[in-house]
Design an enzyme around this catalytic site. Structure first.
Site, PDB file in Angstrom:
ATOM      1  N   ARG A  54       0.804  -1.223   0.000  1.00  0.00           N
ATOM      2  CA  ARG A  54       0.000   0.000   0.000  1.00  0.00           C
ATOM      3  C   ARG A  54       0.839   1.276   0.000  1.00  0.00           C
ATOM      4  O   ARG A  54       0.629   2.188  -0.814  1.00  0.00           O
ATOM      5  CB  ARG A  54      -0.912   0.050   1.245  1.00  0.00           C
ATOM      6  CG  ARG A  54      -2.199  -0.697   1.105  1.00  0.00           C
ATOM      7  CD  ARG A  54      -2.558  -1.305   2.432  1.00  0.00           C
ATOM      8  NE  ARG A  54      -1.580  -2.330   2.735  1.00  0.00           N
ATOM      9  CZ  ARG A  54      -1.690  -3.590   2.302  1.00  0.00           C
ATOM     10  NH1 ARG A  54      -2.738  -3.955   1.626  1.00  0.00           N
ATOM     11  NH2 ARG A  54      -0.747  -4.492   2.553  1.00  0.00           N
ATOM     12  N   THR A  55       1.756   1.381   0.936  1.00  0.00           N
ATOM     13  CA  THR A  55       2.452   2.657   1.128  1.00  0.00           C
ATOM     14  C   THR A  55       3.296   2.999  -0.094  1.00  0.00           C
ATOM     15  O   THR A  55       3.248   4.112  -0.613  1.00  0.00           O
ATOM     16  CB  THR A  55       3.320   2.599   2.402  1.00  0.00           C
ATOM     17  OG1 THR A  55       2.537   2.061   3.466  1.00  0.00           O
ATOM     18  CG2 THR A  55       3.821   3.976   2.781  1.00  0.00           C
ATOM     19  N   LYS A  83      26.847  -3.979   0.109  1.00  0.00           N
ATOM     20  CA  LYS A  83      28.321  -3.858   0.019  1.00  0.00           C
ATOM     21  C   LYS A  83      28.877  -3.155   1.241  1.00  0.00           C
ATOM     22  O   LYS A  83      30.082  -2.915   1.333  1.00  0.00           O
ATOM     23  CB  LYS A  83      28.698  -3.048  -1.224  1.00  0.00           C
ATOM     24  CG  LYS A  83      28.200  -3.617  -2.527  1.00  0.00           C
ATOM     25  CD  LYS A  83      28.597  -2.665  -3.665  1.00  0.00           C
ATOM     26  CE  LYS A  83      27.678  -2.818  -4.855  1.00  0.00           C
ATOM     27  NZ  LYS A  83      27.776  -1.671  -5.762  1.00  0.00           N
ATOM     28  N   ARG A 104      11.077   3.798   3.989  1.00  0.00           N
ATOM     29  CA  ARG A 104      10.659   2.762   4.939  1.00  0.00           C
ATOM     30  C   ARG A 104      11.902   1.987   5.333  1.00  0.00           C
ATOM     31  O   ARG A 104      12.661   1.530   4.471  1.00  0.00           O
ATOM     32  CB  ARG A 104       9.620   1.815   4.343  1.00  0.00           C
ATOM     33  CG  ARG A 104       9.368   0.611   5.262  1.00  0.00           C
ATOM     34  CD  ARG A 104       8.178  -0.183   4.910  1.00  0.00           C
ATOM     35  NE  ARG A 104       6.950   0.558   5.160  1.00  0.00           N
ATOM     36  CZ  ARG A 104       5.740   0.018   5.057  1.00  0.00           C
ATOM     37  NH1 ARG A 104       5.614  -1.253   4.748  1.00  0.00           N
ATOM     38  NH2 ARG A 104       4.657   0.738   5.284  1.00  0.00           N
ATOM     39  N   HIS A 132       4.381   5.447  11.893  1.00  0.00           N
ATOM     40  CA  HIS A 132       4.001   5.402  10.476  1.00  0.00           C
ATOM     41  C   HIS A 132       3.037   6.577  10.258  1.00  0.00           C
ATOM     42  O   HIS A 132       1.831   6.400  10.075  1.00  0.00           O
ATOM     43  CB  HIS A 132       3.325   4.060  10.184  1.00  0.00           C
ATOM     44  CG  HIS A 132       3.153   3.723   8.734  1.00  0.00           C
ATOM     45  ND1 HIS A 132       3.304   4.641   7.708  1.00  0.00           N
ATOM     46  CD2 HIS A 132       2.806   2.545   8.128  1.00  0.00           C
ATOM     47  CE1 HIS A 132       3.072   4.043   6.551  1.00  0.00           C
ATOM     48  NE2 HIS A 132       2.769   2.777   6.780  1.00  0.00           N
TER      49      HIS A 132
HETATM   50  N1   CP Z   1      -0.471  -0.107   5.781  1.00  0.00           N
HETATM   51  C1   CP Z   1       0.755  -0.373   5.288  1.00  0.00           C
HETATM   52  O1   CP Z   1       1.762   0.229   5.718  1.00  0.00           O
HETATM   53  O2   CP Z   1       0.777  -1.348   4.348  1.00  0.00           O
HETATM   54  P1   CP Z   1       2.067  -1.776   3.505  1.00  0.00           P
HETATM   55  O3   CP Z   1       3.026  -2.439   4.490  1.00  0.00           O
HETATM   56  O4   CP Z   1       1.585  -2.695   2.452  1.00  0.00           O
HETATM   57  O5   CP Z   1       2.700  -0.518   2.982  1.00  0.00           O
END
Ligand code: CP
Length: 308
Positions: A54-55, A83, A104, A132
């Site tokens: 999603r993100t 590396k 992320r 998040h």
């Molecule tokens: N909600 C969410 O962070 O989903 P993903 O891990 O698929 O990005």
């Protein structure tokens, strides 16, 4: 006058209530009116050191819908990290290739370190078990849409509240709106003390319980979370809590809940929410995931100074 131009999005605590509401209003306008090509010529670097559906894809879609370009990677193994390159060195190089970084990472604090290392805006797309914040904007947007308000709601957080970064950020955000909070988890997955101390400092009323039966009748929102298998150091500990909560249509039929209860989930789900729930009036998690587009379009456009 609120301006979020050049602002990093690292923790939801970096935003005032007014700034949060401002983003939600702009997101509503973005969803209704759209906005084409306002990010033409801008490049987003999507740096995903952990898996995401999603993100990553909603940031990519958002950037492209606004006329921008996207570069990046979706696994550590394809980068020079293997590396031995440090995160700091990597992002100092990448800032020369793009206008904004979405990161992320599996380490708490990785986004803050990145923001401190570069001179372009950085958006935290999830750092370890910490926060998040863009998911939280999506969650708040969804709650406001389905309940018509954010103030004075009772919200239950169910599942993995120790490692669940979406629950951490949303609890902080809901502290702005006089929420009554119910943290429903097994003892080993309770929300860490740091988060509770922050809530206490803001006079939030909260309760910790193990069973949803104890509190179901009070809830306006149930925020369900996956047990984060990948964050357990000991697989035996995961096995002890695996499948501990399983919501389904038949479970909901038996529970005492408000008719207008809404169930959110940041997704992905594993076994905590059965597909039989999807067609019930409670389920809003697919709508929630789709709201990732207007909300992330708004965050990118605001931070890059294209709208205000
Ligand atoms: N909600 C969410 O962070 O989903 P993903 O891990 O698929 O990005």
């Amino acid at each position: 006058m609120i301006s979020l131009k050049s602002k990093d999005i690292i923790s939801i605590l970096d935003f005032t209530k007014e700034e949060i509401l401002y983003i939600l209003d702009l997101s509503k306008r973005m969803e209704k009116e759209g906005s084409s090509d306002i990010l033409k010529g801008k490049v987003l670097a999507n740096l995903f050191f952990e898996p995401s559906t999603r993100t990553r894809l909603s940031f990519e879609t958002a950037m492209k819908r606004l006329g921008g370009e996207v570069v990046g990677f979706d696994e550590l193994g394809k980068t020079s990290t293997v590396k031995g390159e440090s995160l700091r060195d990597s992002v100092k190089i990448i800032e020369g290739y793009c206008d904004i970084i979405v990161l992320r990472h599996f380490l708490e604090g990785a986004s803050r370190l990145t923001a401190d290392s570069v001179n372009i805006p950085v958006i935290n797309a999830g750092d370890g078990a910490s926060q998040h914040p863009t998911q939280t904007f999506v969650d708040l947007y969804t709650i406001k849409k389905v309940k018509g308000k954010l103030e004075n709601l009772s919200i239950g957080f169910l599942g993995d509240l120790k490692y669940g970064r979406t629950a951490h950020s949303l609890a902080y955000a809901m502290a702005n709106f006089n929420a009554e909070m119910y943290f429903i988890s097994p003892p080993s997955l309770r929300i860490p003390k740091d988060y509770l101390e922050e809530l206490e400092s803001r006079n939030v009323s909260y309760h910790e319980v193990e069973s949803i039966n104890e509190v179901s009748s009070k809830l306006d929102i149930l925020y369900c979370t996956r047990i984060q298998k990948e964050r357990f150091a000991d697989p035996v500990e995961y096995e002890k809590v695996r499948g501990i909560y399983k919501l389904s249509k038949s479970v909901m039929d038996e529970l005492n809940v408000k008719d207008d209860l809404k169930i959110l989930h940041p997704l992905p789900r594993v076994d905590e929410m059965d597909e039989s729930l999807d067609a019930t009036s409670y389920a809003v998690y697919f709508q929630q995931a789709h709201s990732g587009i207007p909300v992330r379009e708004t965050l990118l456009a605001t931070v890059l100074g294209a709208i205000q």
